[in-house]
Each structure stands twice: as structure tokens, then as C-alpha cells.
Design an enzyme around this catalytic site. Structure first.
Site, PDB file in Angstrom:
ATOM      1  CB  SER A  69      98.254  69.312  22.240  1.00 28.48           C
ATOM      2  OG  SER A  69      97.513  69.009  21.077  1.00 28.48           O
ATOM      3  CD  GLU A  71      96.604  60.689  21.943  1.00 26.66           C
ATOM      4  OE1 GLU A  71      95.849  61.575  21.481  1.00 26.66           O
ATOM      5  OE2 GLU A  71      96.464  59.484  21.684  1.00 26.66           O
ATOM      6  CG  HIS A 127      92.765  60.497  25.983  1.00 19.42           C
ATOM      7  ND1 HIS A 127      93.091  59.976  24.750  1.00 19.42           N
ATOM      8  CD2 HIS A 127      93.374  61.706  26.045  1.00 19.42           C
ATOM      9  CE1 HIS A 127      93.867  60.825  24.092  1.00 19.42           C
ATOM     10  NE2 HIS A 127      94.056  61.884  24.863  1.00 19.42           N
ATOM     11  N   GLY A 163      85.491  54.414  23.064  1.00 19.41           N
ATOM     12  CA  GLY A 163      86.485  53.347  23.169  1.00 19.41           C
ATOM     13  C   GLY A 163      86.272  52.300  22.090  1.00 19.41           C
ATOM     14  CG  ASP A 164      89.039  51.176  19.348  1.00 17.53           C
ATOM     15  OD1 ASP A 164      88.163  51.579  18.550  1.00 17.53           O
ATOM     16  OD2 ASP A 164      90.206  51.584  19.356  1.00 17.53           O
ATOM     17  CG  HIS A 218      84.423  55.236  13.927  1.00 17.18           C
ATOM     18  ND1 HIS A 218      83.753  54.043  14.051  1.00 17.18           N
ATOM     19  CD2 HIS A 218      85.328  55.277  14.937  1.00 17.18           C
ATOM     20  CE1 HIS A 218      84.221  53.397  15.120  1.00 17.18           C
ATOM     21  NE2 HIS A 218      85.176  54.135  15.671  1.00 17.18           N
ATOM     22  CD  GLN A 261     104.589  52.766  15.379  1.00 13.25           C
ATOM     23  OE1 GLN A 261     105.193  53.718  14.902  1.00 13.25           O
ATOM     24  NE2 GLN A 261     104.692  52.415  16.639  1.00 13.25           N
ATOM     25  CG  PHE A 283      99.216  52.948  14.121  1.00  7.65           C
ATOM     26  CD1 PHE A 283      99.347  51.710  14.721  1.00  7.65           C
ATOM     27  CD2 PHE A 283      99.685  54.066  14.814  1.00  7.65           C
ATOM     28  CE1 PHE A 283      99.924  51.567  15.975  1.00  7.65           C
ATOM     29  CE2 PHE A 283     100.264  53.935  16.071  1.00  7.65           C
ATOM     30  CZ  PHE A 283     100.388  52.689  16.650  1.00  7.65           C
ATOM     31  CG  HIS A 304      96.380  65.990  19.543  1.00  6.69           C
ATOM     32  ND1 HIS A 304      96.608  66.361  20.855  1.00  6.69           N
ATOM     33  CD2 HIS A 304      96.198  64.644  19.573  1.00  6.69           C
ATOM     34  CE1 HIS A 304      96.550  65.289  21.636  1.00  6.69           C
ATOM     35  NE2 HIS A 304      96.309  64.235  20.875  1.00  6.69           N
TER      36      HIS A 304
HETATM   37  P1  FAD Z   1      81.561  57.345  19.118  1.00  6.85           P
HETATM   38  O1  FAD Z   1      81.514  58.805  18.919  1.00  6.85           O
HETATM   39  O2  FAD Z   1      80.559  56.731  20.025  1.00  6.85           O
HETATM   40  O3  FAD Z   1      81.473  56.695  17.660  1.00  6.85           O
HETATM   41  C1  FAD Z   1      81.685  55.298  17.445  1.00  6.85           C
HETATM   42  C2  FAD Z   1      80.884  54.863  16.221  1.00  6.85           C
HETATM   43  O4  FAD Z   1      79.482  54.926  16.515  1.00  6.85           O
HETATM   44  C3  FAD Z   1      81.074  55.741  14.981  1.00  6.85           C
HETATM   45  O5  FAD Z   1      80.987  54.902  13.854  1.00  6.85           O
HETATM   46  C4  FAD Z   1      79.898  56.717  15.035  1.00  6.85           C
HETATM   47  O6  FAD Z   1      79.513  57.179  13.744  1.00  6.85           O
HETATM   48  C5  FAD Z   1      78.814  55.869  15.684  1.00  6.85           C
HETATM   49  N1  FAD Z   1      77.952  56.668  16.586  1.00  6.85           N
HETATM   50  C6  FAD Z   1      78.338  57.662  17.419  1.00  6.85           C
HETATM   51  N2  FAD Z   1      77.282  58.120  18.127  1.00  6.85           N
HETATM   52  C7  FAD Z   1      76.216  57.390  17.747  1.00  6.85           C
HETATM   53  C8  FAD Z   1      74.865  57.368  18.137  1.00  6.85           C
HETATM   54  N3  FAD Z   1      74.381  58.209  19.069  1.00  6.85           N
HETATM   55  N4  FAD Z   1      74.033  56.467  17.539  1.00  6.85           N
HETATM   56  C9  FAD Z   1      74.512  55.609  16.598  1.00  6.85           C
HETATM   57  N5  FAD Z   1      75.794  55.588  16.188  1.00  6.85           N
HETATM   58  C10 FAD Z   1      76.638  56.458  16.766  1.00  6.85           C
HETATM   59  N6  FAD Z   1      90.625  54.770  22.485  1.00  6.85           N
HETATM   60  C11 FAD Z   1      90.946  54.351  23.737  1.00  6.85           C
HETATM   61  O7  FAD Z   1      90.608  53.211  24.098  1.00  6.85           O
HETATM   62  N7  FAD Z   1      91.624  55.162  24.613  1.00  6.85           N
HETATM   63  C12 FAD Z   1      92.008  56.414  24.268  1.00  6.85           C
HETATM   64  O8  FAD Z   1      92.620  57.125  25.079  1.00  6.85           O
HETATM   65  C13 FAD Z   1      91.709  56.906  22.952  1.00  6.85           C
HETATM   66  N8  FAD Z   1      92.062  58.150  22.565  1.00  6.85           N
HETATM   67  C14 FAD Z   1      91.685  58.610  21.325  1.00  6.85           C
HETATM   68  C15 FAD Z   1      91.997  59.929  20.974  1.00  6.85           C
HETATM   69  C16 FAD Z   1      91.615  60.440  19.724  1.00  6.85           C
HETATM   70  C17 FAD Z   1      91.944  61.864  19.385  1.00  6.85           C
HETATM   71  C18 FAD Z   1      90.908  59.604  18.805  1.00  6.85           C
HETATM   72  C19 FAD Z   1      90.505  60.115  17.458  1.00  6.85           C
HETATM   73  C20 FAD Z   1      90.600  58.292  19.148  1.00  6.85           C
HETATM   74  C21 FAD Z   1      90.970  57.772  20.419  1.00  6.85           C
HETATM   75  N9  FAD Z   1      90.655  56.471  20.820  1.00  6.85           N
HETATM   76  C22 FAD Z   1      90.992  56.021  22.077  1.00  6.85           C
HETATM   77  C23 FAD Z   1      89.990  55.553  19.879  1.00  6.85           C
HETATM   78  C24 FAD Z   1      88.454  55.591  20.030  1.00  6.85           C
HETATM   79  O9  FAD Z   1      88.093  55.060  21.289  1.00  6.85           O
HETATM   80  C25 FAD Z   1      87.861  54.749  18.894  1.00  6.85           C
HETATM   81  O10 FAD Z   1      88.048  55.397  17.667  1.00  6.85           O
HETATM   82  C26 FAD Z   1      86.435  54.273  19.082  1.00  6.85           C
HETATM   83  O11 FAD Z   1      86.187  53.235  18.135  1.00  6.85           O
HETATM   84  C27 FAD Z   1      85.362  55.333  18.870  1.00  6.85           C
HETATM   85  O12 FAD Z   1      85.331  56.254  19.877  1.00  6.85           O
HETATM   86  P2  FAD Z   1      84.402  57.573  19.739  1.00  6.85           P
HETATM   87  O13 FAD Z   1      84.499  58.306  21.000  1.00  6.85           O
HETATM   88  O14 FAD Z   1      84.706  58.275  18.485  1.00  6.85           O
HETATM   89  O15 FAD Z   1      82.971  56.852  19.617  1.00  6.85           O
END
Ligand code: FAD
Length: 287
Positions: free
Chosen positions: A15, A17, A77, A108-109, A151, A214, A218, A268
Site C-alpha cells: 500500500s 500513503e 486517516h 493525532g499529534d 510511541h 529529512q 523524521f 505500507h
Molecule cells: P494513541 O493510540 O492514543 O496513543 C498515543 C499515546 O497515548 C501513546 O503513548 C499510547 O501508549 C498512549 N495511550 C494510548 N491509549 C491510551 C489510553 N487508553 N490510556 C492511556 N494512554 C494511552 N497523525 C496525523 O495527524 N494525521 C495522520 O494522518 C497520521 N497518520 C498516521 C499513520 C500511521 C500509520 C502512524 C503510525 C501514525 C500517523 N499519525 C498521523 C501520527 C499519530 O497521530 C501520532 O503518532 C500520535 O502521536 C499518536 O496517535 P495514536 O493513534 O497512535 O494515539
């Protein structure tokens, strides 16, 4: 088609992205790039969600257009940044109305300059809550993010894995990983995830190296390590941009082939909207 169904066929899933470009002209160019990649028969193409939903229109237009005009499966996404539950519901409705069947559910970040994620007062704190919300009323195939090297905000590796398990227990169908350059990190991650009872497919994310500055930016941002083999490959071509691209392709072919040989269900590619390296790597893989 739901990507989870494609993954069940046992054929490796490849895939690409993309991120939504700023201008309509660039979006048209990206459609051409996607069209050129179609010959490589990707399982799907995914399109990122910009900070705070800033790319909502462009993300949804691209996933809808790539699917309807090119006949390539797509995944949108979606992040929780700056969105209330009702706003998330409205986006999910639009995704469904536009015929998209696959969603990558992300937290999200934090915004630029901040290290802490502040959820919307009526929104979601973590991706597991978004997955659970999707599962209350939608029929999407749902993917979530996984982090082979942890993470950056995780309190520990084991807590991070438990949090991944929460997302799968909430209903995620498969995992796509953050980029990494050391296959041992992926295989170790998969083993640990399996050991805590998570069995969904884990697609490794691979970013072909095309530019050293870059790469350094990253890897610093996401906490991925640059292994000695990659440094050794890049050192002789540091001042040769084309040499870096070629070294990135060679490294990518070796990395991807190693992942597939070790049982990864596909690759991916983080393309950064450039098709050359990902296409070249994919062409050279056994299929
Ligand atoms: P979560 O799963 O919520 O995790 C974030 C942090 O919180 C981690 O440290 C985790 O251990 C902790 N955590 C998770 N769940 C809980 C809980 N229930 N209680 C306490 N702690 C918890 N960002 C964008 O803005 N747009 C995009 O399109 C995008 N695409 C991405 C695609 C991929 C394949 C990846 C790997 C990342 C992408 N990101 C994107 C980046 C992503 O948004 C960041 O890495 C963000 O910081 C974490 O998102 P997450 O969904 O993993 O968060």
C-alpha cells in the site's frame, strides 16, 4: 472492499500513503502519481488527515476520487485533534456516504510547539475511544497505529503495548506501524504483541530514504533508530542527492524483502507523495 478481507487472502498487501497537497494543481498531479502506481496493483492507498482537520475536504476528496476514478481501494486517516464527538460523527457519516470502507483511527499529534495532547472538551483522549465510537454505529474496517520502537509519549514499552491491545479490543481490524529501519524492531514488536494476545495483522510501515536531512528530522520526531547498516549505506553518498535516493532504494529493497521473508503480511510505503522509490522497491520484490 474492506482491507481486512484483502489481508485474509494471504497475498502480501502493498500500500501507498499520501498526504493531501495544498493546491488543486498539486492534487491533480497526485492523482496522476496514484494512477502511475496503479499498475503495481496496490492493495490500497491511504491519505493522511491534517492537523486539526485542516485537510478534511482534500483528504476526503482524494480517497473518494482515487477509489471511484482509479478503481484503487482507499483508506481515510482520521484523528481526534480539535474535534468534538458530534464533529467526528459528521466526518464518519461523510466518509460512509462517499463509499469509503476503511478508516485509520488515530489520536493525532499535539499542536506544534506543545508536547502534550489536549483533547477537545467533548472529544476523545485516545485512539481506542475513537475506535469504540466507530464501532457503535459504523461498519468500517478500522486500522490503528502501532510503534515498533515505542510511541514517544509512552510511559513504558509494555504500557504502549497494552494501549495497542486496548485499540484492538475496542474493535480495530489491523495495525499499520510507524516507520522504522531495523527489521529486528518490527519482529520483536510483533512477538511482544502476540504474547499479550493480539492476533490482528500488523503491516510494517516503510519509508524509502530520499533525503538525509529529512531522515534525521523524521527519526528524531518519531523516535525511530537509524541502524549502523543504514548509516554505512548513506555515508559515502552524503553529498550526492541522487546517490542518496539510490542508496535508499537499495536499503528499502533489502528491508522489505527481509520483512516479507520473516512473515510480514505486506508493506505500507510512506511515499511523501513521491512515487519513484516506493515503485522501484516494489518492482524488485518477489510477488
Ligand atoms: P494513541 O493510540 O492514543 O496513543 C498515543 C499515546 O497515548 C501513546 O503513548 C499510547 O501508549 C498512549 N495511550 C494510548 N491509549 C491510551 C489510553 N487508553 N490510556 C492511556 N494512554 C494511552 N497523525 C496525523 O495527524 N494525521 C495522520 O494522518 C497520521 N497518520 C498516521 C499513520 C500511521 C500509520 C502512524 C503510525 C501514525 C500517523 N499519525 C498521523 C501520527 C499519530 O497521530 C501520532 O503518532 C500520535 O502521536 C499518536 O496517535 P495514536 O493513534 O497512535 O494515539
Amino acid at each position: 472492499m474492506r482491507i481486512s478481507e484483502l489481508l485474509k487472502t494471504g497475498r502480501p498487501s502493498f500500500s501507498f500513503e499520501f498526504f493531501p497537497p495544498k493546491t488543486d494543481e498539486d492534487a491533480a498531479q497526485l492523482m496522476k502519481t496514484a494512477e502511475s502506481l496503479r499498475a503495481l496493483e496496490p492493495a490500497y492507498v491511504s491519505v493522511t488527515w491534517g492537523a486539526g482537520g485542516s485537510t478534511r475536504r482534500k483528504t476526503l476528496d482524494l480517497v473518494a476520487d482515487i477509489k471511484s476514478k482509479l478503481g484503487v481501494e482507499t483508506m481515510a486517516h482520521l484523528t481526534c485533534v480539535g474535534a468534538s464527538r458530534s464533529e467526528i460523527d459528521a466526518v464518519l457519516k461523510e466518509i460512509a456516504d462517499r463509499g469509503i470502507e476503511n478508516v485509520l483511527a488515530l489520536r493525532g499529534d499535539p499542536p506544534k510547539g506543545r508536547t502534550d495532547f489536549v483533547p477537545h472538551p467533548d472529544g476523545f483522549k485516545h485512539a481506542d475511544e475513537l475506535v469504540a465510537r466507530i464501532r457503535t454505529g459504523w461498519n468500517f474496517c478500522v486500522a490503528v497505529a502501532g510503534y515498533p520502537e515505542g510511541h514517544p509519549e509512552a510511559t513504558s514499552r509494555s504500557a504502549d503495548l497494552e494501549n495497542l491491545k486496548r485499540k484492538v479490543s475496542a474493535g480495530a481490524d489491523f495495525v499499520v506501524t510507524q516507520l522504522f529501519f531495523d527489521n529486528a524492531a518490527y519482529f520483536d514488536f510483533v512477538e511482544r504483541v502476540r504474547n499479550i494476545g493480539v492476533s490482528v495483522p500488523i503491516l510494517p510501515g516503510l519509508m524509502p530514504v530520499t533525503n538525509i536531512a529529512q531522515l534525521e528530522r523524521f527519526t528524531t520526531m518519531c523516535g525511530a533508530r537509524i541502524p549502523p547498516a543504514l548509516s554505512r549505506a548513506l555515508d559515502p553518498v552524503r553529498n550526492d542527492p541522487e546517490g542518496v535516493v539510490r542508496a535508499g532504494i537499495e536499503y528499502g529493497v533489502t528491508q522489505a524483502a527481509g520483512l516479507l521473508a520473516g512473515g510480514a503480511p505486506g508493506i505500507h510505503f510512506y511515499t511523501l507523495n513521491r512515487s519513484r522509490s516506493a515503485a522501484e522497491i516494489l518492482r524488485r520484490l518477489p510477488r
